[in-house]
Every structure is written in structure tokens, then in C-alpha cells.
Design a protein around this motif. Structure first.
Motif, PDB file in Angstrom:
ATOM      1  N   ALA A  75      -8.840 -14.132  -7.822  1.00 46.27           N
ATOM      2  CA  ALA A  75      -9.266 -14.370  -6.438  1.00 46.27           C
ATOM      3  C   ALA A  75     -10.752 -14.708  -6.377  1.00 46.27           C
ATOM      4  N   THR A  76     -11.539 -14.018  -7.171  1.00 47.58           N
ATOM      5  CA  THR A  76     -12.981 -14.269  -7.204  1.00 47.58           C
ATOM      6  C   THR A  76     -13.264 -15.682  -7.694  1.00 47.58           C
ATOM      7  N   LEU A  77     -12.631 -16.068  -8.785  1.00 52.33           N
ATOM      8  CA  LEU A  77     -12.843 -17.412  -9.330  1.00 52.33           C
ATOM      9  C   LEU A  77     -12.400 -18.475  -8.325  1.00 52.33           C
ATOM     10  N   ALA A  78     -11.276 -18.246  -7.676  1.00 53.85           N
ATOM     11  CA  ALA A  78     -10.781 -19.214  -6.690  1.00 53.85           C
ATOM     12  C   ALA A  78     -11.763 -19.378  -5.534  1.00 53.85           C
ATOM     13  N   LYS A  79     -12.271 -18.264  -5.029  1.00 59.05           N
ATOM     14  CA  LYS A  79     -13.213 -18.335  -3.914  1.00 59.05           C
ATOM     15  C   LYS A  79     -14.529 -18.988  -4.321  1.00 59.05           C
ATOM     16  N   LEU A  80     -14.882 -18.885  -5.592  1.00 56.44           N
ATOM     17  CA  LEU A  80     -16.097 -19.531  -6.090  1.00 56.44           C
ATOM     18  C   LEU A  80     -15.862 -20.996  -6.425  1.00 56.44           C
ATOM     19  N   GLY A  81     -14.599 -21.412  -6.422  1.00 57.34           N
ATOM     20  CA  GLY A  81     -14.273 -22.794  -6.709  1.00 57.34           C
ATOM     21  C   GLY A  81     -14.310 -23.144  -8.177  1.00 57.34           C
ATOM     22  N   THR A  82     -13.998 -22.169  -9.023  1.00 63.09           N
ATOM     23  CA  THR A  82     -13.993 -22.406 -10.464  1.00 63.09           C
ATOM     24  C   THR A  82     -12.838 -21.650 -11.100  1.00 63.09           C
ATOM     25  N   ASP A  83     -12.411 -22.102 -12.259  1.00 62.28           N
ATOM     26  CA  ASP A  83     -11.434 -21.331 -13.027  1.00 62.28           C
ATOM     27  C   ASP A  83     -12.055 -20.915 -14.352  1.00 62.28           C
ATOM     28  N   ASN A  84     -13.373 -20.924 -14.388  1.00 62.97           N
ATOM     29  CA  ASN A  84     -14.122 -20.698 -15.609  1.00 62.97           C
ATOM     30  C   ASN A  84     -14.951 -19.423 -15.491  1.00 62.97           C
ATOM     31  N   ARG A  85     -14.682 -18.455 -16.340  1.00 66.10           N
ATOM     32  CA  ARG A  85     -15.406 -17.179 -16.321  1.00 66.10           C
ATOM     33  C   ARG A  85     -16.885 -17.356 -16.637  1.00 66.10           C
ATOM     34  N   VAL A  86     -17.181 -18.309 -17.506  1.00 67.30           N
ATOM     35  CA  VAL A  86     -18.583 -18.541 -17.869  1.00 67.30           C
ATOM     36  C   VAL A  86     -19.351 -19.067 -16.661  1.00 67.30           C
ATOM     37  N   ARG A  87     -18.759 -20.003 -15.923  1.00 64.06           N
ATOM     38  CA  ARG A  87     -19.406 -20.507 -14.714  1.00 64.06           C
ATOM     39  C   ARG A  87     -19.583 -19.372 -13.704  1.00 64.06           C
ATOM     40  N   ALA A  88     -18.601 -18.498 -13.591  1.00 67.68           N
ATOM     41  CA  ALA A  88     -18.729 -17.351 -12.688  1.00 67.68           C
ATOM     42  C   ALA A  88     -19.883 -16.450 -13.126  1.00 67.68           C
ATOM     43  N   ALA A  89     -20.056 -16.275 -14.430  1.00 65.52           N
ATOM     44  CA  ALA A  89     -21.160 -15.460 -14.939  1.00 65.52           C
ATOM     45  C   ALA A  89     -22.499 -16.099 -14.584  1.00 65.52           C
ATOM     46  N   VAL A  90     -22.585 -17.412 -14.657  1.00 67.06           N
ATOM     47  CA  VAL A  90     -23.814 -18.113 -14.274  1.00 67.06           C
ATOM     48  C   VAL A  90     -24.086 -17.900 -12.785  1.00 67.06           C
ATOM     49  N   ILE A  91     -23.053 -17.999 -11.980  1.00 63.93           N
ATOM     50  CA  ILE A  91     -23.204 -17.770 -10.541  1.00 63.93           C
ATOM     51  C   ILE A  91     -23.677 -16.339 -10.278  1.00 63.93           C
ATOM     52  N   ALA A  92     -23.109 -15.372 -10.995  1.00 65.28           N
ATOM     53  CA  ALA A  92     -23.526 -13.974 -10.841  1.00 65.28           C
ATOM     54  C   ALA A  92     -25.004 -13.824 -11.183  1.00 65.28           C
ATOM     55  N   TYR A  93     -25.433 -14.486 -12.241  1.00 65.69           N
ATOM     56  CA  TYR A  93     -26.843 -14.435 -12.640  1.00 65.69           C
ATOM     57  C   TYR A  93     -27.726 -15.054 -11.559  1.00 65.69           C
ATOM     58  N   GLN A  94     -27.329 -16.238 -11.085  1.00 63.90           N
ATOM     59  CA  GLN A  94     -28.106 -16.923 -10.060  1.00 63.90           C
ATOM     60  C   GLN A  94     -28.187 -16.117  -8.771  1.00 63.90           C
ATOM     61  N   ALA A  95     -27.143 -15.372  -8.471  1.00 68.06           N
ATOM     62  CA  ALA A  95     -27.098 -14.572  -7.248  1.00 68.06           C
ATOM     63  C   ALA A  95     -27.827 -13.239  -7.392  1.00 68.06           C
ATOM     64  N   GLY A  96     -28.290 -12.939  -8.590  1.00 67.14           N
ATOM     65  CA  GLY A  96     -29.003 -11.685  -8.797  1.00 67.14           C
ATOM     66  C   GLY A  96     -28.090 -10.490  -8.978  1.00 67.14           C
ATOM     67  N   LEU A  97     -26.818 -10.730  -9.319  1.00 68.77           N
ATOM     68  CA  LEU A  97     -25.863  -9.633  -9.491  1.00 68.77           C
ATOM     69  C   LEU A  97     -25.868  -9.063 -10.898  1.00 68.77           C
ATOM     70  N   VAL A  98     -26.553  -9.735 -11.804  1.00 67.64           N
ATOM     71  CA  VAL A  98     -26.614  -9.301 -13.200  1.00 67.64           C
ATOM     72  C   VAL A  98     -27.986  -8.693 -13.431  1.00 67.64           C
ATOM     73  N   GLY A  99     -28.026  -7.537 -14.089  1.00 66.99           N
ATOM     74  CA  GLY A  99     -29.276  -6.835 -14.329  1.00 66.99           C
ATOM     75  C   GLY A  99     -30.375  -7.723 -14.880  1.00 66.99           C
ATOM     76  N   GLY A 100     -31.576  -7.542 -14.344  1.00 66.09           N
ATOM     77  CA  GLY A 100     -32.723  -8.283 -14.840  1.00 66.09           C
ATOM     78  C   GLY A 100     -32.940  -9.619 -14.154  1.00 66.09           C
ATOM     79  N   SER A 101     -32.058  -9.996 -13.244  1.00 66.76           N
ATOM     80  CA  SER A 101     -32.247 -11.276 -12.554  1.00 66.76           C
ATOM     81  C   SER A 101     -32.456 -11.025 -11.078  1.00 66.76           C
ATOM     82  N   ARG A 102     -33.005 -12.012 -10.439  1.00 71.41           N
ATOM     83  CA  ARG A 102     -33.144 -11.953  -8.995  1.00 71.41           C
ATOM     84  C   ARG A 102     -33.003 -13.366  -8.460  1.00 71.41           C
ATOM     85  N   PRO A 103     -32.517 -13.534  -7.234  1.00 69.72           N
ATOM     86  CA  PRO A 103     -32.343 -14.880  -6.702  1.00 69.72           C
ATOM     87  C   PRO A 103     -33.678 -15.583  -6.533  1.00 69.72           C
TER      88      PRO A 103
END
Length: 88
Positions: free
Chosen positions: A45-73
Motif C-alpha cells: 500500500a505504501t509503495l502504491a501510494k508513493l507511485g512506485t513498486d521499487n523498495r529502493v526508490r521508497a527508501a530514497v523518498i524516506a531519506y528525502q522526507a527526513g524519515l531516516v535517521g541523520g537526514s532532514r528535508p
């Protein structure tokens, strides 16, 4: 990107953060105290709402959104890469 992130439920935000940290579906299930099948459904569901079927792309989005430790938008930029913290 913000519009897509706004579509996510609170649980899907948690799942996205865990994807951003490289966790597998069984690891996500364990971390969230849910079944592996439920974790898989949340990931799908998360991948679908993000418009991707790729976990790596989702990880990049998480990083860009500041959801991954050490990052900020990045301020004022939708979808921009976070600015790294200066070395101390």
C-alpha cells in the motif's frame, strides 16, 4: 512528493521509515509487532501510494522526507535532497 506522503496513513509512514532503513518485510513485521502478511500489505500500500513498486526508490523518498535517521528535508524544496550535517 509531499502530496504522495500526505496520502500515507500513520502506519504507512512508519513502514516507509523502516523501508528507508533497509528492513525486510519480516523485519518490519517484527519491529511493528504485526504478522509478515500484514507487513507485506502495508509495504504494498505504501509503495502504491508513493507511485512506485521499487523498495529502493521508497527508501530514497524516506531519506528525502527526513524519515531516516541523520537526514532532514531540504528547506523550501519539494523533493530535494537533504543537506548533510557539517562534520564536527
Amino acid at each position: 512528493m509531499r502530496e504522495r506522503l500526505a496520502r500515507l496513513t500513520a502506519r504507512e509512514h512508519e513502514v516507509l521509515a523502516l523501508l528507508g532503513n533497509g528492513l525486510s518485510n519480516p523485519e518490519i513485521a517484527e519491529r511493528l509487532a504485526i504478522t509478515p502478511g500484514t507487513a507485506k500489505e502495508h509495504v504494498s500500500a505504501t509503495l502504491a501510494k508513493l507511485g512506485t513498486d521499487n523498495r529502493v526508490r521508497a527508501a530514497v523518498i524516506a531519506y528525502q522526507a527526513g524519515l531516516v535517521g541523520g537526514s532532514r528535508p531540504a528547506p523550501g524544496r519539494d523533493g530535494g535532497l537533504p543537506t548533510p550535517e557539517p562534520a564536527r
